[in-house]
Design a protein around this motif. Structure first.
Motif, PDB file in Angstrom:
ATOM      1  N   ALA A  65       0.823  -1.217   0.000  1.00  0.00           N
ATOM      2  CA  ALA A  65       0.000   0.000   0.000  1.00  0.00           C
ATOM      3  C   ALA A  65       0.851   1.259   0.000  1.00  0.00           C
ATOM      4  N   SER A  66       2.068   1.185   0.529  1.00  0.00           N
ATOM      5  CA  SER A  66       2.910   2.380   0.577  1.00  0.00           C
ATOM      6  C   SER A  66       3.309   2.842  -0.821  1.00  0.00           C
ATOM      7  N   LYS A  67       3.260   1.959  -1.808  1.00  0.00           N
ATOM      8  CA  LYS A  67       3.555   2.316  -3.200  1.00  0.00           C
ATOM      9  C   LYS A  67       2.281   2.408  -4.046  1.00  0.00           C
ATOM     10  N   PHE A  68       1.169   1.953  -3.507  1.00  0.00           N
ATOM     11  CA  PHE A  68      -0.088   1.872  -4.258  1.00  0.00           C
ATOM     12  C   PHE A  68      -0.730   3.236  -4.481  1.00  0.00           C
ATOM     13  N   PHE A  69      -0.838   4.037  -3.439  1.00  0.00           N
ATOM     14  CA  PHE A  69      -1.522   5.318  -3.548  1.00  0.00           C
ATOM     15  C   PHE A  69      -0.608   6.363  -4.189  1.00  0.00           C
ATOM     16  N   GLN A  70      -1.183   7.097  -5.148  1.00  0.00           N
ATOM     17  CA  GLN A  70      -0.442   8.123  -5.865  1.00  0.00           C
ATOM     18  C   GLN A  70      -1.316   9.367  -5.994  1.00  0.00           C
ATOM     19  N   PRO A  71      -0.752  10.561  -5.796  1.00  0.00           N
ATOM     20  CA  PRO A  71      -1.530  11.788  -5.949  1.00  0.00           C
ATOM     21  C   PRO A  71      -2.158  11.882  -7.344  1.00  0.00           C
ATOM     22  N   ASN A  72      -3.367  12.410  -7.387  1.00  0.00           N
ATOM     23  CA  ASN A  72      -4.149  12.637  -8.611  1.00  0.00           C
ATOM     24  C   ASN A  72      -4.688  11.361  -9.253  1.00  0.00           C
TER      25      ASN A  72
END
Length: 87
Positions: A65-72
């Motif tokens: 999850a630390s790499k999953f979420f990305q701004p926009n």
């Protein structure tokens, strides 16, 4: 109805200060229109059901999850009722 789907966009990610035991916090807001302000049918249906909303989640280090979420980026969020015998 057992499941409700909402649509959220990651507005930003706040990295944890050095030495903390978590990676950071992702901030998401409910989607009510396209990025250009227009509304397509899918976003219209979401805006009628969830016209506003915020989600803040803290993410542990070294997990996907630390790499999953990305701004926009936009994400579906599914809420499923837990059967009462499992509560």
């Amino acid at each position: 109805m057992r499941t409700i789907r909402a649509k959220f966009e990651c507005s930003h990610i706040e990295k944890a200060p050095e030495g903390y035991d978590y990676d950071g916090t992702a901030y998401l807001t409910a989607v009510y229109a396209n990025k250009d302000g227009s509304v397509n049918e899918e976003n219209k249906s979401f805006s009628e059901a969830t016209p506003s909303g915020n989600l803040q989640i803290t993410i542990s280090k070294n997990v996907p999850a630390s790499k999953f979420f990305q701004p926009n980026r936009e994400y579906y969020l599914d809420f499923t009722k837990i059967p009462q015998d499992q509560e």
